[in-house]
Design a protein around this motif. Structure first.
Motif, PDB file in Angstrom:
ATOM      1  N   SER A  72       0.865  -1.175   0.000  1.00 26.78           N
ATOM      2  CA  SER A  72       0.000   0.000   0.000  1.00 26.78           C
ATOM      3  C   SER A  72       0.904   1.227   0.000  1.00 26.78           C
ATOM      4  N   PHE A 129       1.447   5.545   0.813  1.00 25.23           N
ATOM      5  CA  PHE A 129       1.116   6.777   1.542  1.00 25.23           C
ATOM      6  C   PHE A 129       1.700   7.930   0.742  1.00 25.23           C
ATOM      7  N   VAL A 183      -3.959   7.576   1.115  1.00 25.86           N
ATOM      8  CA  VAL A 183      -3.481   6.199   1.243  1.00 25.86           C
ATOM      9  C   VAL A 183      -4.153   5.356   0.173  1.00 25.86           C
ATOM     10  N   PRO A 224      -4.961   0.386   1.367  1.00 27.83           N
ATOM     11  CA  PRO A 224      -4.569   0.057   2.741  1.00 27.83           C
ATOM     12  C   PRO A 224      -5.065  -1.319   3.164  1.00 27.83           C
ATOM     13  N   ILE A 280      -5.048  -0.800  10.519  1.00 29.09           N
ATOM     14  CA  ILE A 280      -4.701   0.505   9.959  1.00 29.09           C
ATOM     15  C   ILE A 280      -3.717   1.314  10.799  1.00 29.09           C
ATOM     16  N   TYR A 303      -0.748   3.234   9.214  1.00 25.62           N
ATOM     17  CA  TYR A 303      -1.008   4.458   8.462  1.00 25.62           C
ATOM     18  C   TYR A 303      -1.245   5.644   9.398  1.00 25.62           C
ATOM     19  N   ILE A 316      -4.660  12.429   7.055  1.00 29.07           N
ATOM     20  CA  ILE A 316      -5.131  11.596   5.949  1.00 29.07           C
ATOM     21  C   ILE A 316      -6.502  12.105   5.533  1.00 29.07           C
ATOM     22  N   LEU A 329     -10.110   2.765   7.306  1.00 32.58           N
ATOM     23  CA  LEU A 329      -9.266   3.944   7.478  1.00 32.58           C
ATOM     24  C   LEU A 329     -10.068   5.229   7.282  1.00 32.58           C
TER      25      LEU A 329
END
Length: 478
Positions: free
Chosen positions: A15, A17, A28, A31, A35, A38, A49, A68
């Motif tokens: 994944s 970022f 993100v 994901p 989580i 992150y 985020i 997320l």
């Protein structure tokens, strides 16, 4: 611009970022469901985020996009491409080809790249603080380092028929119309690395470039010659077995994975409570010790998950939450280790860990039945209804197996018992070294099958057969 890759060695899944350091906002992509990594990354960089998205409806893991977004208040984006049959069932913003997500001076542009799946999106990233053209492409399961995504998973994992041919042609077209129209300098960040079942020749490199793949990937020659048929044939040949749990992942990812709201740490349990739960079927033990330790004695009906680094993969092979409502008790040295196993399990939708024990003291144990290579022929003669099953990958089986063995890979054996002998017939199983076999054999025992493991598996049998000057090169019928 900040671009960080978060890689899960268990599922060979990446994944990403992406953050704008001017405005401290981040996106993100793809994901996983646990989580915290992150959230920690955002806190470390002082970023919020604000957007979460995914490249496609995943088959190999349960997406954390919904989780997320719920935890951060970020906007969730999913593909709106692929037609009516490939739309998500939960609330999220739909992206189609050419749509953009803006993060400060960063622009992320969705490109429809069907083939692996009909709705698949790739994301072109332009760092506006540095350039006015995209320099990065997040390809999901479209293009990998050295390979492209397999188009046959809808057939293999979800029971559809002959979609692989249309998918392969779509993939060829996507390479022509999107990937190969990009400048050679564009950096490519794929969704998987070596070890993933989403392709057959994935490289281990974390990134590549359009120019490198154009020049050196196996498919480049077919695109250069506009040879669609040759591309389709080479792509579809020799794809690995798709684990059976992929079908469940597809269904749950379309519906929207259940929200966890944070992972609850497993609690310490005493032997008396666990024994009662094992007896009435409300608990199932997850034995995380080595294969040798399990073979010395384990709880009857326990699941064997002997490789901490593959806990998500193996629990998905061995436990079906659709049909088994037992809560999992993890054998682990401490709470932190038990919680780590729980984090891996939720990545494949096994949300049932409730507790842990630090030893088997006070619990019922038994020694799983094994057969030495030297005694295998005798067992099969004395028990003519017994079936020998190779649980390795299809390619391993084709390259050579124990004479008389049938094939059913470890990721499919629990879910395809109709391919095994019925009733109380003995099933003798083996893999290469014994690790995958331990997972598969324990799962079948929990399902009520009488399973005997070939001691030291194929590697041990090969050494013994070589000492006997036996032919061991091709599958044969007993």
């Amino acid at each position: 611009m900040l671009l960080e890759r978060i890689y899960d060695e268990d599922l060979s899944q990446a994944s990403y970022f992406i953050g704008c350091q001017a405005e401290n906002v981040a996106l993100v992509v793809d994901p996983r469901r646990d989580i915290q990594t992150y959230l920690d990354l955002a806190a470390h960089h002082g970023m919020t985020i604000t957007a979460v998205t995914e490249t496609h409806i995943h088959a190999d893991f349960l997406s954390g996009a919904r989780e997320l977004a719920a935890a951060t208040g970020a906007t969730a984006y999913v593909s709106g491409e692929g037609g009516e049959d490939w739309q998500y069932d939960f609330a999220a913003e739909r992206l189609v080809d050419g749509d953009t997500i803006t993060l400060g001076n960063i622009t992320v542009t969705a490109r429809h790249t069907p083939g692996h799946t009909p709705e698949h999106l790739s994301y072109l990233v332009t760092d506006g603080a540095f350039a006015d053209q995209p320099g990065y492409l997040l390809t999901g399961d479209f293009v990998f380092s050295g390979d492209v995504g397999r188009p046959d998973l809808l057939d293999e994992a979800t029971g559809m028929e002959d979609t692989r041919f249309a998918g392969a042609k779509q993939l060829f077209a996507s390479l022509k119309s999107v990937f190969l129209t990009l400048p050679d300098y564009v950096q490519v960040f794929p969704g998987h690395g070596a070890g993933s079942a989403c392709g057959k020749a994935l490289g281990a490199l974390p990134s590549t470039t359009v120019g490198y793949e154009r020049t050196f990937a196996w498919w480049g020659k077919h695109l250069a010659a506009d040879d669609e048929q040759g591309f389709v044939e080479e792509l579809l040949e020799g794809q690995p077995d798709a684990p059976a749990y992929f079908g469940r992942m597809k269904r749950q990812n379309i519906q929207g994975p259940a929200l966890l709201g944070g992972c609850t740490a497993p609690r310490a349990l005493d032997a008396r409570e666990v024994s009662r739960g094992l007896e009435d079927g409300t608990y199932a033990l997850v034995d995380t010790r080595s294969v040798d330790q399990v073979h010395a004695g384990t709880v009857p009906g326990a699941l064997s998950i002997p490789s901490p680094g593959k806990a998500a993969t193996h629990i998905a092979w061995a436990f079906d939450p659709d049909t088994d409502d037992a809560a999992l008790v993890i054998l682990a040295p401490d709470a932190d280790k038990a919680a780590t196993y729980g984090d891996h399990f939720v990545r494949v939708g096994v949300d049932a860990p409730v507790g842990y024990v630090t030893s088997l003291a006070g619990l019922p144990t038994a020694v799983p039945p094994l057969v030495a290579p030297a005694d295998l022929e005798k067992l099969l003669i004395e028990d003519p209804d017994a079936e020998l099953v190779d649980v390795r990958n299809r390619s391993e089986y084709t390259d050579g197996t124990v004479p008389g063995a049938e094939h059913l890979s470890a990721g499919r054996v629990l879910f395809h018992q109709d391919q095994l002998p019925s009733g109380d017939a003995t099933v003798v199983t083996f893999c290469q070294s014994g690790l995958r076999n331990s997972v598969a054999a324990a799962a079948l025992r929990r399902a009520g099958r009488h399973v005997v493991e070939l001691d030291d598996s194929y590697a041990g049998w090969s050494r013994w057969a070589a000492s006997q000057n036996d032919d061991m090169t091709t599958p044969e019928s007993r």
